[in-house]
Design a protein around this motif. Structure first.
Motif, PDB file in Angstrom:
ATOM      1  N   SER A 120       0.901  -1.261   0.142  1.00  0.00           N
ATOM      2  CA  SER A 120       0.068  -0.106  -0.035  1.00  0.00           C
ATOM      3  C   SER A 120       0.827   1.277   0.186  1.00  0.00           C
ATOM      4  N   THR A 121       0.289   2.405  -0.248  1.00  0.00           N
ATOM      5  CA  THR A 121       1.125   3.615  -0.439  1.00  0.00           C
ATOM      6  C   THR A 121       1.099   4.052   1.077  1.00  0.00           C
ATOM      7  N   ASP A 122       0.313   3.551   1.855  1.00  0.00           N
ATOM      8  CA  ASP A 122       0.645   4.017   3.430  1.00  0.00           C
ATOM      9  C   ASP A 122       2.026   3.304   4.189  1.00  0.00           C
TER      10      ASP A 122
ATOM     11  N   GLY B 185      -4.060  -3.464   6.527  1.00  0.00           N
ATOM     12  CA  GLY B 185      -4.995  -4.551   6.255  1.00  0.00           C
ATOM     13  C   GLY B 185      -4.674  -5.509   5.289  1.00  0.00           C
ATOM     14  N   ARG B 186      -5.556  -5.924   4.467  1.00  0.00           N
ATOM     15  CA  ARG B 186      -5.519  -6.978   3.371  1.00  0.00           C
ATOM     16  C   ARG B 186      -4.458  -6.617   2.170  1.00  0.00           C
TER      17      ARG B 186
ATOM     18  N   LEU C 267       3.046  -9.011   2.575  1.00  0.00           N
ATOM     19  CA  LEU C 267       4.186  -8.199   3.071  1.00  0.00           C
ATOM     20  C   LEU C 267       4.284  -8.347   4.724  1.00  0.00           C
ATOM     21  N   ALA C 268       3.345  -8.446   5.404  1.00  0.00           N
ATOM     22  CA  ALA C 268       3.312  -8.575   6.697  1.00  0.00           C
ATOM     23  C   ALA C 268       3.614  -9.966   7.161  1.00  0.00           C
ATOM     24  N   LEU C 269       3.170 -10.878   6.450  1.00  0.00           N
ATOM     25  CA  LEU C 269       3.449 -12.432   6.763  1.00  0.00           C
ATOM     26  C   LEU C 269       5.032 -12.563   6.272  1.00  0.00           C
ATOM     27  N   ARG C 270       5.512 -12.086   5.202  1.00  0.00           N
ATOM     28  CA  ARG C 270       7.101 -12.283   5.047  1.00  0.00           C
ATOM     29  C   ARG C 270       7.876 -11.482   6.022  1.00  0.00           C
TER      30      ARG C 270
END
Length: 102
Positions: free
Chosen positions: A43-45, A54-55, A60-63
């Motif tokens: 995301s840009t965030d 979020g989704r 990326l979060a999992l990696r």
């Protein structure tokens, strides 16, 4: 992950421009941020604020969690203990015994 010159080529900018952006000497255009977001599938965030969204940033979060499990534990330890999802930090007023719940 591509190196800086390969990343610049994929984004259609000069490597020196990307270097200036990374150093903070130049602000990226909104078009470059969008292109980078699409290329990296984040995301840009995340790009602008470092905040997982979020989704959109689930992969990326999992990696990141797999590579740095200490980050996940640290974030959970720092999270406030809340039992409900409300936008207000103020607690609900106490209920009177004669109030009916519908």
């Amino acid at each position: 992950m591509p190196n800086q010159s390969e990343c610049a080529r994929l984004l259609g900018v000069d490597a020196s421009t990307l270097n200036k952006i990374e150093r903070g000497d130049r602000a990226p255009s909104v078009f470059l941020i969008a292109a980078l977001s699409n290329r990296l599938r984040v995301s840009t965030d995340f790009l602008l604020k470092g905040v997982l969204n979020g989704r959109t940033d689930e992969e990326l979060a999992l990696r990141l969690a797999a590579l740095h499990p200490g980050l996940v534990l640290q974030r959970q330890d720092m999270a406030p203990n809340t039992d409900r999802n409300t936008s207000s930090d103020t607690p609900d007023p106490p209920k009177r015994p004669d109030e009916e719940i519908h």
